[in-house]
Design a protein around this motif. Structure first.
Motif, PDB file in Angstrom:
ATOM      1  N   VAL A 292       7.794  84.966 -61.792  1.00 39.82           N
ATOM      2  CA  VAL A 292       6.798  83.995 -61.343  1.00 39.82           C
ATOM      3  C   VAL A 292       5.539  84.767 -60.954  1.00 39.82           C
ATOM      4  N   PRO A 293       4.362  84.327 -61.395  1.00 30.52           N
ATOM      5  CA  PRO A 293       3.134  85.014 -60.967  1.00 30.52           C
ATOM      6  C   PRO A 293       3.054  85.110 -59.448  1.00 30.52           C
ATOM      7  N   GLY A 294       2.870  86.327 -58.962  1.00 30.45           N
ATOM      8  CA  GLY A 294       2.766  86.541 -57.522  1.00 30.45           C
ATOM      9  C   GLY A 294       4.068  86.943 -56.856  1.00 30.45           C
ATOM     10  N   ALA A 295       5.180  86.971 -57.600  1.00 27.68           N
ATOM     11  CA  ALA A 295       6.483  87.292 -56.990  1.00 27.68           C
ATOM     12  C   ALA A 295       6.481  88.688 -56.386  1.00 27.68           C
ATOM     13  N   ARG A 296       5.880  89.632 -57.097  1.00 27.13           N
ATOM     14  CA  ARG A 296       5.848  91.003 -56.574  1.00 27.13           C
ATOM     15  C   ARG A 296       4.988  91.086 -55.318  1.00 27.13           C
ATOM     16  N   ALA A 297       3.861  90.392 -55.339  1.00 22.62           N
ATOM     17  CA  ALA A 297       2.993  90.379 -54.154  1.00 22.62           C
ATOM     18  C   ALA A 297       3.703  89.724 -52.974  1.00 22.62           C
ATOM     19  N   PHE A 298       4.486  88.692 -53.244  1.00 21.33           N
ATOM     20  CA  PHE A 298       5.272  88.022 -52.209  1.00 21.33           C
ATOM     21  C   PHE A 298       6.248  89.008 -51.565  1.00 21.33           C
ATOM     22  N   ARG A 299       6.963  89.748 -52.417  1.00 22.71           N
ATOM     23  CA  ARG A 299       7.938  90.710 -51.887  1.00 22.71           C
ATOM     24  C   ARG A 299       7.242  91.792 -51.067  1.00 22.71           C
ATOM     25  N   ARG A 300       6.104  92.257 -51.560  1.00 25.25           N
ATOM     26  CA  ARG A 300       5.371  93.304 -50.843  1.00 25.25           C
ATOM     27  C   ARG A 300       4.889  92.796 -49.485  1.00 25.25           C
ATOM     28  N   TYR A 301       4.417  91.563 -49.454  1.00 26.46           N
ATOM     29  CA  TYR A 301       3.927  90.986 -48.205  1.00 26.46           C
ATOM     30  C   TYR A 301       5.077  90.848 -47.196  1.00 26.46           C
ATOM     31  N   LEU A 302       6.229  90.426 -47.682  1.00 29.46           N
ATOM     32  CA  LEU A 302       7.392  90.347 -46.784  1.00 29.46           C
ATOM     33  C   LEU A 302       7.709  91.713 -46.186  1.00 29.46           C
ATOM     34  N   ALA A 303       7.649  92.753 -47.034  1.00 28.88           N
ATOM     35  CA  ALA A 303       8.013  94.098 -46.592  1.00 28.88           C
ATOM     36  C   ALA A 303       6.969  94.719 -45.674  1.00 28.88           C
ATOM     37  N   GLU A 304       5.686  94.430 -45.934  1.00 26.23           N
ATOM     38  CA  GLU A 304       4.623  95.123 -45.205  1.00 26.23           C
ATOM     39  C   GLU A 304       4.094  94.346 -44.001  1.00 26.23           C
ATOM     40  N   VAL A 305       4.135  93.027 -44.069  1.00 29.32           N
ATOM     41  CA  VAL A 305       3.536  92.216 -43.004  1.00 29.32           C
ATOM     42  C   VAL A 305       4.593  91.490 -42.172  1.00 29.32           C
ATOM     43  N   CYS A 306       5.554  90.874 -42.856  1.00 30.43           N
ATOM     44  CA  CYS A 306       6.537  90.057 -42.126  1.00 30.43           C
ATOM     45  C   CYS A 306       7.525  90.893 -41.326  1.00 30.43           C
ATOM     46  N   THR A 307       7.503  92.209 -41.507  1.00 34.24           N
ATOM     47  CA  THR A 307       8.374  93.089 -40.720  1.00 34.24           C
ATOM     48  C   THR A 307       7.722  93.535 -39.408  1.00 34.24           C
TER      49      THR A 307
END
Length: 331
Positions: free
Chosen positions: A290-305
């Motif tokens: 899905v477009p943006g899936a990688r950015a979603f995962r990165r955001y979870l790892a870098e910001v949501c932590t």
């Protein structure tokens, strides 16, 4: 248990299927049967029960998986689980980890079918909810034709309501727990033969099932299919469980909608002191191709932590994904 209750489930997985994960999975399927991580009888009896056993009412139907080999302790733990509101008690006779082996529970109990039967009998006498067994087809040098039949007949005589069979041997000598999930060859036909010999007994199959389509194929031979890693690592697959296996609409039409529906739960948990990452770690595989899936995962790892991350952080991650840009992925 009825065949429909056993038809599809998400496997109990240590460090993965905690209460946050189960709430998320429930938003993807009303029908999937959910399981806790395995809890030892010692933890249930002596530990912080609310922390270990507490769950959200939306999780039903949800089963408590226990690890142990002392009939009295298992009976006491089953009563505690029933009092907490669980819909089923499941005995672990399949986990191959060294810690489990040293504690005389898990897969090593395949070598002690009469003790397993005593444990099942004690739990059945203690509770009114279903008591089930999750096992392997055998361990080490056991002949699966003999070992599985012996265990199955012993626990059924003791009153077990259903069996979930991981269609691999567990090698307790020579393989690590991780290797035991992949290296021993799958033998689905062995589980099919068990079901054919016990037509009136609810039997589910587990091990190496990666798609809902594959689960559907197994249902031609057994009563239920259990997905493990595929359900956790690729949770988007669960959106097709209700339509494909039960002929019903999914609770939500897309992963976007499901995660939006998770927001009120997250807000309540954050207010109670839970860190956002404790919940969002289960969302890493939510989107694929899905477009943006990688950015979603990165955001979870870098910001949501980060300490203090909140619901808005997850909303920002979700905004990076354009789920409408692609056709639904096959189950």
């Amino acid at each position: 248990m009825t065949d429909n209750e056993l038809k599809f489930s998400v496997a109990p997985m240590m460090d993965w299927t905690d209460r946050h994960c189960r709430v998320f999975h429930r938003l993807l399927s009303r029908r999937a049967r959910l399981y806790t991580e395995m809890l030892t009888t010692g933890a249930v009896i002596h530990g912080d029960r609310q922390r270990l056993l507490g769950f959200d009412a939306t999780e039903h139907p949800v089963a408590l998986q226990l690890g142990g080999s002392n009939p009295a302790d298992l009976a006491a733990s089953a009563v505690i689980g029933e009092d907490f509101g669980y819909d089923e008690i499941n005995l672990n006779v399949g986990c191959p980890s060294d810690r489990v082996k040293d504690g005389r529970f898990g897969a090593c109990l395949m070598a002690e079918p009469h003790l397993v039967a005593e444990c099942i009998g004690a739990m059945k006498r203690a509770v009114s909810i279903p008591v089930t067994v999750k096992c392997r087809i055998g361990i080490d040098d056991q002949d699966p034709e003999v070992a599985l039949d012996t265990l199955a007949h012993a626990v059924l005589v003791a009153g077990a309501d259903a069996l979930v069979v991981h269609a691999r041997k567990a090698w307790l000598n020579g393989l690590s727990p991780k290797e035991n999930r992949d290296i021993p060859p799958l033998d689905y036909d062995r589980v099919y033969r068990l079901k054919a010999s016990l037509p009136g007994v609810p039997i589910a199959i587990n091990g190496g099932i990666g798609t809902i389509a594959a689960a559907k194929q197994h249902l031609a031979y057994v009563d239920g299919a259990m997905l493990g890693r595929a359900a956790y690592q690729e949770p988007w697959r669960l959106l097709s469980v209700d339509p494909e296996l039960f002929g019903e609409a999914a609770p939500h039409g897309s992963m976007h909608e499901a995660i939006e529906a998770l927001m009120p739960y997250i807000a309540r948990e954050l207010a109670a002191g839970t860190r956002l990452h404790s919940i969002t770690r289960h969302l890493v595989g939510a989107f694929q191709a899905v477009p943006g899936a990688r950015a979603f995962r990165r955001y979870l790892a870098e910001v949501c932590t980060k300490p203090g991350a909140g619901v808005e952080s997850l909303r920002q991650a979700l905004a990076l994904v354009d789920e409408a840009a692609v056709a639904p992925i096959a189950a």
